[in-house]
Write an enzyme that holds these catalytic residues in place. Structure first.
Site, PDB file in Angstrom:
ATOM      1  N   TRP A  24       7.653  -8.304 -19.601  1.00  0.00           N
ATOM      2  CA  TRP A  24       7.302  -7.161 -18.769  1.00  0.00           C
ATOM      3  C   TRP A  24       7.192  -5.880 -19.602  1.00  0.00           C
ATOM      4  CZ3 TRP A  24       9.752 -11.420 -17.127  1.00  0.00           C
ATOM      5  CH2 TRP A  24       9.428 -11.952 -15.864  1.00  0.00           C
ATOM      6  N   GLU A  51      13.335  -5.959  13.048  1.00  0.00           N
ATOM      7  CA  GLU A  51      14.388  -4.985  12.749  1.00  0.00           C
ATOM      8  C   GLU A  51      14.943  -4.387  14.046  1.00  0.00           C
ATOM      9  OE1 GLU A  51      15.486  -4.421   9.806  1.00  0.00           O
ATOM     10  OE2 GLU A  51      13.945  -5.221   8.477  1.00  0.00           O
ATOM     11  N   ASP A 101      19.766  -3.536   2.284  1.00  0.00           N
ATOM     12  CA  ASP A 101      19.583  -2.144   2.692  1.00  0.00           C
ATOM     13  C   ASP A 101      19.471  -1.282   1.437  1.00  0.00           C
ATOM     14  OD1 ASP A 101      19.920  -2.923   5.326  1.00  0.00           O
ATOM     15  OD2 ASP A 101      22.081  -2.499   5.316  1.00  0.00           O
ATOM     16  N   CYS A 115       5.614 -12.546 -12.480  1.00  0.00           N
ATOM     17  CA  CYS A 115       5.959 -13.370 -11.314  1.00  0.00           C
ATOM     18  C   CYS A 115       4.778 -14.131 -10.728  1.00  0.00           C
ATOM     19  CB  CYS A 115       6.652 -12.531 -10.241  1.00  0.00           C
ATOM     20  SG  CYS A 115       5.583 -11.347  -9.386  1.00  0.00           S
ATOM     21  N   HIS A 170       7.082  -9.145  -5.126  1.00  0.00           N
ATOM     22  CA  HIS A 170       7.525 -10.284  -5.924  1.00  0.00           C
ATOM     23  C   HIS A 170       6.917 -11.553  -5.331  1.00  0.00           C
ATOM     24  CE1 HIS A 170       9.727 -12.931  -8.451  1.00  0.00           C
ATOM     25  NE2 HIS A 170      10.538 -13.365  -7.521  1.00  0.00           N
ATOM     26  N   ASN A 207      16.473  -8.864   2.822  1.00  0.00           N
ATOM     27  CA  ASN A 207      17.322  -8.245   3.843  1.00  0.00           C
ATOM     28  C   ASN A 207      18.219  -7.117   3.348  1.00  0.00           C
ATOM     29  OD1 ASN A 207      17.011  -9.692   6.521  1.00  0.00           O
ATOM     30  ND2 ASN A 207      17.300 -11.439   5.148  1.00  0.00           N
ATOM     31  N   TYR A 221       5.734  -2.730 -11.849  1.00  0.00           N
ATOM     32  CA  TYR A 221       5.820  -3.280 -10.501  1.00  0.00           C
ATOM     33  C   TYR A 221       7.215  -3.800 -10.188  1.00  0.00           C
ATOM     34  CZ  TYR A 221       5.859  -8.334 -11.539  1.00  0.00           C
ATOM     35  OH  TYR A 221       6.205  -9.600 -11.929  1.00  0.00           O
ATOM     36  N   GLU A 239      18.650 -10.055  14.895  1.00  0.00           N
ATOM     37  CA  GLU A 239      18.816  -9.589  13.520  1.00  0.00           C
ATOM     38  C   GLU A 239      20.270  -9.195  13.254  1.00  0.00           C
ATOM     39  OE1 GLU A 239      17.593  -6.007  10.491  1.00  0.00           O
ATOM     40  OE2 GLU A 239      18.099  -5.719  12.606  1.00  0.00           O
ATOM     41  N   ASP A 244      11.450 -20.541  -6.714  1.00  0.00           N
ATOM     42  CA  ASP A 244      11.041 -19.376  -7.494  1.00  0.00           C
ATOM     43  C   ASP A 244      11.276 -19.669  -8.967  1.00  0.00           C
ATOM     44  OD1 ASP A 244      10.446 -16.905  -8.529  1.00  0.00           O
ATOM     45  OD2 ASP A 244      11.766 -15.775  -7.205  1.00  0.00           O
TER      46      ASP A 244
END
Length: 739
Positions: free
Chosen positions: A295, A501, A454, A330, A389, A452, A572, A506, A412
């Protein structure tokens, strides 16, 4: 005797291949973990001891003159098994589905007298008990692990049908035909024309990868041309990618990947194990895998990640050189991994998560640290948010999980964190992610955090204590996209990863994740009475533009905001590069009024500092003088690059010559040096590359190539242009080839 001769009851012990290390005293024989090594069976095995004149001749018994593998693309095997597109001289079939071969004997076959078997071997040490040696019989008194039947008999020729087991090993097999006589067994000599491939079968309901949706199967197994999404969630860009899973040599390269990992042959029938092993092998971080990640922006010793047009060059190069290919990010990992999975018959697709959290603290918080004045403390902010991603989803049953957690699984290959000691991720059930079952294998907690977390802003005082400033619960996992089946449009699958949301569902999921040990911020700091918004911008590389900030005072009193406006070029991955803008205006706002602050951005300020993919990140923070509250807002601007023009000419028919022309105009006043242009297209053109040493400012580049389409149908030629001063320039042309 013609080309025949051995025993359908048990294989002979082959000479062991060279082994790695000394296993004496630990294992009875060498590890069977290579699909490129085969055991050579003897042509004759006698049941009796030799007499004074040696062994009796077996020539008076049934003899095999010819074995027809029915491997042409227009014959039933490849057509019915959906493998006619594989550019291979060998038979390629799928497990759990019958295929046919024709056997020609030296005389008519007599069912009551003659006994024969078709034998399949895989690996260097085939054993019946391990499923690497499979004899198939065609009489009711002898049962086989794989079903066999005689379909037709005419003169000296019989047609047999064989159905590989639903969980048989996937890979390259050798086929022998063995005839049993009273004195011994003789079998056909080894012959490369009788090597064959057995793949996973998403069309067979008993296969672990069965996908009961024809449109999804066509897209996720058979489609060669993909679209990978990137950019920003409110300014989505597309990158075409040629998976090329049917190209010559790609299937062998995919099997070589498993050989390089030293994955035991006996595990290669389990899609869970295959996908997990391949997730580690796509990167070279700890196992000499396929791709080297970089990267840094310096790709002098390899190929820039933005230059690749597909997977074929990468996989073929890896198989030939046996060394990792440079370089990947990625989407390259995801594109090559998708080729691997589709090539072996596992339904798969590339998925892009916009604003993907990479949390270094093992919780559900992405922490942004501000100083007392509201400016970001880059030295103490360790977590990062990737603008996007890419990973993969593959479709399979999960017998290791409770019922209902099969289906799409996340894998992944981008090396981020280790899992069981290797850089890999998954397979993790998408259904488990949505419902907060983060303890289910494999790596569900890591993926859950990616969609997910915050974003939590803290203000750090001089004494080191931290005050909570703001919690953004909707930023991460803002949108999850994949290509729509049967179309060139995008499909939003965010609702497969998370509930809307703010809903009760949730909250329940997040509470469940907390029970498993994930930390998150429940408190909400008092809201500031001034709102700050930044506009959505669509800007081309090299443009001057205006950043229009709006401060809205919701209170009934005057407010003064001491603001910090920062603009940086950014990778990115969320990592900041050069800061090209920094201003500290003081904004006065009347009661229940709004004020706009205009910032002029000149291209000369950012152009010389741009990193690949041309992203600019603006962060505006401010401290309200009257209340002490801190406000903050961010905006990612993905600069649009110039495009290539790609055109085709000529009669678009199979095997008829056509021309493709790539054109590019350098829109800048400066020259571009060391320019690499690539192009390829499924079924029409293998990857081609040309280098231009210099393209002067405001001048044109033209490259024309001849090609002949190999098959009919819709197709596309994609091209990329790449140089140190300008990355991620592409173009494409779609057309239909007539038979």
């Amino acid at each position: 005797m013609s080309d025949t001769t051995t025993t359908p009851t048990s294989p002979p012990a082959p000479a062991p291949p060279p082994s790695k290390g000394n296993r004496r005293g630990r294992k009875a024989g060498p590890a069977d973990n290579s699909n490129s090594e085969f055991a050579n069976f003897p042509e004759v095995e006698y049941f009796i001891a030799p007499g004074p004149r040696g062994y009796p001749p077996l020539t008076e018994f049934l003899d095999i003159w010819e074995v027809d593998m029915m491997r042409r693309t227009d014959e039933s095997n490849k057509l019915e098994h959906h493998t006619a597109l594989y550019n291979s001289e060998h038979l390629v079939i799928r497990r759990a589905q019958e295929f046919q071969i024709k056997l020609t004997f030296n005389r008519p076959y007599k069912p009551n007298e003659d006994k024969f078997a078709v034998e399949f071997t895989i690996g260097s040490s085939p054993q019946f008990s391990k499923g690497t040696y499979i004899p198939v019989f065609f009489t009711k008194d002898r049962q086989s692990a794989w079903a066999g039947r005689i379909i037709a008999s005419s003169d000296n020729v019989i047609t047999v049908g064989i159905t590989p087991g639903t969980n048989c090993i996937v890979g390259k097999y050798n086929l022998y035909v063995a005839v049993v006589t009273p004195y011994g067994v003789r079998r056909t000599r080894p012959d490369k024309s009788r090597e064959m491939y057995i793949l996973f079968n998403p069309w067979a309901k008993d296969d672990a990868v069965f996908l009961d949706d024809e449109m999804e199967r066509e897209e996720c197994v058979m489609n060669e041309m993909g679209i990978i999404y990137h950019g920003a969630y409110n300014d989505v860009a597309e990158r075409s990618w040629n998976y090329g899973q049917f190209n010559f040599g790609v299937l062998d390269a995919c099997l070589f990947v498993l050989d390089q990992s030293e994955m035991p042959i006996i595990n290669r029938g389990d899609p869970i194990k295959v996908a997990r092993q391949a997730s580690a092998m796509m990167n070279s971080q700890d196992d000499n895998g396929v791709l080297v990640g970089d990267w840094s922006g310096d790709y002098f010793y390899g190929v820039s990640p933005t230059s690749w047009t597909g997977s074929t060059d990468i996989l073929i190069s890896y198989a030939r050189s046996k060394t990792p290919v440079r370089y990947a990010q990625c989407w390259v990992y995801a594109g090559v991994f998708n080729t691997f999975l589709r090539c072996l018959g596992i339904p798969s697709r590339v998925v892009t998560n916009f604003f993907s959290a990479h949390d270094n603290d093992g919780n559900l918080k992405t922490d942004i640290i501000l100083d007392e004045n509201g400016r970001i403390d880059r030295n103490r902010t360790r977590d990062s948010v990737w603008n996007y991603h890419c990973w993969n989803e593959c479709y399979m049953s999960r017998p290791d999980l409770p019922q209902g957690y099969g289906g799409w699984q996340i894998v992944d290959a981008t090396p981020q964190e280790t899992s069981d000691g290797l850089y890999r991720c998954g397979p993790a059930s998408v259904h488990a992610i949505k419902h907060g079952e983060i303890c289910f294998p494999f790596d569900a907690a890591f993926v859950f955090a990616e969609v997910n977390s915050d974003v939590v802003f803290y203000s750090r005082r001089k004494d080191g204590t931290m005050d909570l400033v703001k919690v953004n619960r909707t930023h991460i996992g803002r949108m999850v996209l994949t290509k729509a089946p049967g179309d060139e449009t995008r499909r939003d699958i965010t609702n497969q990863y998370k509930f809307p949301e703010g809903t009760t569902e949730e909250r329940t999921v997040l509470e469940k994740a907390e029970e498993y040990g994930c930390q998150r911020i429940k408190a909400d700091p008092p809201l500031a009475d001034v709102d700050l918004t930044l506009p959505t911008l669509e800007i081309s590389v090299g443009d001057d533009f205006e950043l229009d900030l709006e401060f809205v005072n919701r209170s009934k009193e005057k407010r003064t905001v001491e603001a910090y406006i920062s603009g940086s070029v950014v990778y990115y991955t969320g990592v900041s590069g050069h800061e090209f803008l920094f201003r500290t205006p003081t904004v006065q706002i009347g009661p229940q009024k709004s004020v706009k602050e205009l910032v002029q951005i000149e291209s000369k300020k950012y152009m010389q500092h741009l990193v690949e993919q041309g992203n600019l990140n603006f962060i505006v923070t401010g401290k309200i003088k009257e209340t002490g509250r801190i406000i903050t807002a961010t905006k990612l601007v993905a600069l649009h690059n110039p495009k290539l023009t790609v055109e085709v000419s000529g009669n678009a028919k199979v095997n008829e010559e056509m021309m493709v022309t790539v054109e590019f105009t350098n829109p800048f006043s400066f020259s571009l040096e060391d320019v690499n242009v690539r192009m390829e297209g499924p079924g029409v053109m293998l990857p081609r590359r040309k280098t231009f040493s210099l393209i002067l400012g405001n001048s044109n580049l033209t490259w024309t190539e001849q090609f002949s389409p190999l098959r009919a149908g819709k197709t596309r030629i994609i091209a990329t242009l790449d140089c140190p001063s300008l990355r991620q320039v592409d173009g494409q042309v779609s057309f239909t080839v007539e038979p």
